[in-house]
Design a protein around this motif. Structure first.
Motif, PDB file in Angstrom:
ATOM      1  N   ARG A   4       0.842  -1.207   0.000  1.00 30.86           N
ATOM      2  CA  ARG A   4       0.000   0.000   0.000  1.00 30.86           C
ATOM      3  C   ARG A   4       0.869   1.247   0.000  1.00 30.86           C
ATOM      4  O   ARG A   4       0.573   2.209  -0.705  1.00 30.86           O
ATOM      5  CB  ARG A   4      -0.933   0.016   1.215  1.00 30.86           C
ATOM      6  CG  ARG A   4      -2.139  -0.849   1.031  1.00 30.86           C
ATOM      7  CD  ARG A   4      -3.212  -0.583   2.036  1.00 30.86           C
ATOM      8  NE  ARG A   4      -2.707  -0.583   3.403  1.00 30.86           N
ATOM      9  CZ  ARG A   4      -3.406  -0.166   4.443  1.00 30.86           C
ATOM     10  NH1 ARG A   4      -4.619   0.263   4.305  1.00 30.86           N
ATOM     11  NH2 ARG A   4      -2.887  -0.195   5.647  1.00 30.86           N
ATOM     12  N   SER A   5       1.927   1.260   0.781  1.00 30.28           N
ATOM     13  CA  SER A   5       2.813   2.428   0.840  1.00 30.28           C
ATOM     14  C   SER A   5       3.441   2.706  -0.522  1.00 30.28           C
ATOM     15  O   SER A   5       3.494   3.851  -0.975  1.00 30.28           O
ATOM     16  CB  SER A   5       3.929   2.210   1.858  1.00 30.28           C
ATOM     17  OG  SER A   5       3.408   2.088   3.141  1.00 30.28           O
ATOM     18  N   LEU A   7       2.283   1.724  -3.472  1.00 31.83           N
ATOM     19  CA  LEU A   7       1.233   2.171  -4.387  1.00 31.83           C
ATOM     20  C   LEU A   7       0.859   3.624  -4.126  1.00 31.83           C
ATOM     21  O   LEU A   7       0.626   4.393  -5.059  1.00 31.83           O
ATOM     22  CB  LEU A   7      -0.011   1.298  -4.228  1.00 31.83           C
ATOM     23  CG  LEU A   7      -0.185   0.176  -5.216  1.00 31.83           C
ATOM     24  CD1 LEU A   7      -1.382  -0.678  -4.838  1.00 31.83           C
ATOM     25  CD2 LEU A   7      -0.314   0.670  -6.623  1.00 31.83           C
ATOM     26  N   MET A   8       0.794   4.008  -2.851  1.00 29.53           N
ATOM     27  CA  MET A   8       0.452   5.385  -2.515  1.00 29.53           C
ATOM     28  C   MET A   8       1.470   6.349  -3.111  1.00 29.53           C
ATOM     29  O   MET A   8       1.110   7.377  -3.680  1.00 29.53           O
ATOM     30  CB  MET A   8       0.380   5.588  -1.001  1.00 29.53           C
ATOM     31  CG  MET A   8      -0.066   6.995  -0.627  1.00 29.53           C
ATOM     32  SD  MET A   8      -0.061   7.288   1.137  1.00 29.53           S
ATOM     33  CE  MET A   8       1.635   7.719   1.383  1.00 29.53           C
ATOM     34  N   ARG A   9       2.745   6.016  -3.021  1.00 29.93           N
ATOM     35  CA  ARG A   9       3.775   6.891  -3.584  1.00 29.93           C
ATOM     36  C   ARG A   9       3.632   7.002  -5.104  1.00 29.93           C
ATOM     37  O   ARG A   9       3.745   8.086  -5.664  1.00 29.93           O
ATOM     38  CB  ARG A   9       5.167   6.388  -3.200  1.00 29.93           C
ATOM     39  CG  ARG A   9       5.535   6.675  -1.767  1.00 29.93           C
ATOM     40  CD  ARG A   9       7.007   6.416  -1.478  1.00 29.93           C
ATOM     41  NE  ARG A   9       7.425   5.051  -1.760  1.00 29.93           N
ATOM     42  CZ  ARG A   9       7.344   4.034  -0.906  1.00 29.93           C
ATOM     43  NH1 ARG A   9       6.842   4.227   0.290  1.00 29.93           N
ATOM     44  NH2 ARG A   9       7.779   2.831  -1.248  1.00 29.93           N
ATOM     45  N   VAL A  10       3.378   5.877  -5.747  1.00 30.66           N
ATOM     46  CA  VAL A  10       3.202   5.881  -7.202  1.00 30.66           C
ATOM     47  C   VAL A  10       1.995   6.729  -7.591  1.00 30.66           C
ATOM     48  O   VAL A  10       2.067   7.571  -8.488  1.00 30.66           O
ATOM     49  CB  VAL A  10       3.058   4.438  -7.746  1.00 30.66           C
ATOM     50  CG1 VAL A  10       2.602   4.433  -9.201  1.00 30.66           C
ATOM     51  CG2 VAL A  10       4.359   3.677  -7.589  1.00 30.66           C
ATOM     52  N   ARG A  43      -2.865   9.787   4.326  1.00 28.92           N
ATOM     53  CA  ARG A  43      -3.737   8.973   5.180  1.00 28.92           C
ATOM     54  C   ARG A  43      -3.940   7.593   4.555  1.00 28.92           C
ATOM     55  O   ARG A  43      -5.015   7.255   4.082  1.00 28.92           O
ATOM     56  CB  ARG A  43      -5.062   9.683   5.409  1.00 28.92           C
ATOM     57  CG  ARG A  43      -4.882  10.965   6.179  1.00 28.92           C
ATOM     58  CD  ARG A  43      -6.208  11.614   6.535  1.00 28.92           C
ATOM     59  NE  ARG A  43      -5.944  12.933   7.060  1.00 28.92           N
ATOM     60  CZ  ARG A  43      -6.153  14.057   6.385  1.00 28.92           C
ATOM     61  NH1 ARG A  43      -6.644  14.032   5.162  1.00 28.92           N
ATOM     62  NH2 ARG A  43      -5.875  15.215   6.937  1.00 28.92           N
ATOM     63  N   LEU A  44      -2.905   6.828   4.561  1.00 23.49           N
ATOM     64  CA  LEU A  44      -2.859   5.519   3.915  1.00 23.49           C
ATOM     65  C   LEU A  44      -3.868   4.540   4.499  1.00 23.49           C
ATOM     66  O   LEU A  44      -4.416   3.702   3.789  1.00 23.49           O
ATOM     67  CB  LEU A  44      -1.445   4.955   4.031  1.00 23.49           C
ATOM     68  CG  LEU A  44      -1.169   3.611   3.391  1.00 23.49           C
ATOM     69  CD1 LEU A  44      -1.455   3.677   1.898  1.00 23.49           C
ATOM     70  CD2 LEU A  44       0.258   3.200   3.646  1.00 23.49           C
TER      71      LEU A  44
END
Length: 66
Positions: A4-5, A7-10, A43-44
């Motif tokens: 998830r982290s 993907l969030m950055r991407v 807010r992951l």
């Protein structure tokens, strides 16, 4: 959590370079625009891997190529 982290950055990077505004990205992804704000604020915990993947696909086609 690591996936998830990543993907969030991407996704946040693609949103930054996208020609679409946040409201349009949210509309195309079928989520409230507040969720884009949550994502950009880091807010992951508010997002599943599937939601992040859907957002990635939404902005992927709209990111200008180099």
């Amino acid at each position: 959590m690591e996936k998830r982290s990543r993907l969030m950055r991407v996704v946040t990077r693609r949103i930054a370079f996208s020609e679409l505004d946040n409201r349009e990205i949210a509309r195309r992804a079928g989520i409230p625009s507040q969720r884009i704000s949550d994502l950009l604020a880091g807010r992951l915990e508010h997002f599943s891997v599937d939601e992040l993947q859907a957002l990635r696909e939404t902005v992927e086609d709209e990111t200008p190529s180099s």
